[in-house]
Design a protein around this motif. Structure first.
Motif, mmCIF file in Angstrom:
data_model
loop_
_atom_site.group_PDB
_atom_site.id
_atom_site.type_symbol
_atom_site.label_atom_id
_atom_site.label_comp_id
_atom_site.label_asym_id
_atom_site.label_seq_id
_atom_site.Cartn_x
_atom_site.Cartn_y
_atom_site.Cartn_z
ATOM 1 N N MET A 1 -77.869 16.311 -65.884
ATOM 2 C CA MET A 1 -76.519 16.151 -66.364
ATOM 3 C C MET A 1 -76.477 16.507 -67.843
ATOM 4 N N ASP A 23 -67.587 19.848 -64.971
ATOM 5 C CA ASP A 23 -67.331 19.460 -63.577
ATOM 6 C C ASP A 23 -66.567 18.146 -63.461
ATOM 7 N N ARG A 167 -70.492 19.071 -54.206
ATOM 8 C CA ARG A 167 -71.575 18.302 -54.831
ATOM 9 C C ARG A 167 -71.403 16.809 -54.549
ATOM 10 N N GLU A 169 -73.038 14.580 -52.811
ATOM 11 C CA GLU A 169 -74.232 13.726 -52.959
ATOM 12 C C GLU A 169 -74.562 13.491 -54.438
ATOM 13 N N THR A 170 -74.397 14.510 -55.261
ATOM 14 C CA THR A 170 -74.617 14.372 -56.706
ATOM 15 C C THR A 170 -73.624 13.380 -57.291
ATOM 16 N N ARG A 173 -74.527 9.828 -56.264
ATOM 17 C CA ARG A 173 -75.650 9.312 -57.054
ATOM 18 C C ARG A 173 -75.183 8.927 -58.465
ATOM 19 N N PHE A 174 -74.311 9.733 -59.035
ATOM 20 C CA PHE A 174 -73.773 9.424 -60.363
ATOM 21 C C PHE A 174 -73.041 8.089 -60.347
#
Length: 196
Positions: A1, A23, A167, A169-170, A173-174
């Motif tokens: 990130m 993003d 994104r 899954e990203t 997780r964030f």
């Protein structure tokens, strides 16, 4: 990130929506709402914090201002499409004035403090820490015309819909990392309240 700083949530959101490499951004509800009238390619993905005392109107007493009604015929600096802009509208209605009672000057929030100090504007409608900085420099010339309770400012994580879809899954997780950080810092799961 990679984290990039912007002058305001409005500016960050504009950057993200213009297709620049951002993003996801943090922004208050006002720029989110203003942009939602013309496009629907972004969404709020989580709440962060809120404040009931972040946005204020600060005036120069040496401009002949000792009460809200004294803004008539004066120039007020604000950032169009931001929480300061929306708050100025609420402030105006609360004190039974019209937007046409004074002139507004649109500028980035970091310019507002200097514009007030230099006398380019008679008052500013913006958020902390800009109000604090101007009050500190102006000293007794500064007059706070508003206080908390008129407006609750909420801050959100906002992302483009294509990022959310591509994104997911990203993003998940964030958000889980944010939740874990809140829990490990001893905060409750309620959104944090900030006061100025």
């Amino acid at each position: 990130m990679e984290i990039e700083e912007f002058e305001s949530g409005r500016t960050a959101l504009r950057s993200m929506l213009s297709g620049e490499r951002t993003d996801m951004v943090t922004a208050a509800q006002t720029p989110v709402v203003f942009n939602s009238f013309s496009r629907d390619d972004f969404a709020i993905v989580g709440g962060m914090v809120y404040s009931e005392n972040d946005v204020k109107v600060l005036a120069r007493q040496d401009s002949g201002i000792s009460a809200p009604a004294d803004l008539k015929g004066k120039t007020v600096g604000m950032t169009a499409g931001s929480s300061g802009h929306f708050f100025l509208g609420l402030f105006t209605a609360y004190y039974q004035m019209r937007a046409s009672d004074f002139k507004t000057l649109d500028m980035e929030p970091t310019r507002l403090t200097q514009a007030l100090i230099e006398g380019q504007v008679d008052a500013i409608a913006t958020w902390e820490p800009h109000i604090h900085k101007a009050r500190k420099i102006l000293g007794t010339k500064a007059l706070l015309l508003s206080s908390g309770g008129m407006y609750r400012e909420d801050f959100y994580f906002v992302a483009r819909k294509d990022f959310i879809q591509n994104r997911f899954e990203t993003l998940k997780r964030f958000l889980m990392a944010i939740e874990k950080a809140e829990e490990s810092s001893g905060r409750t799961k309620k959104r944090q309240r900030i006061s100025s």
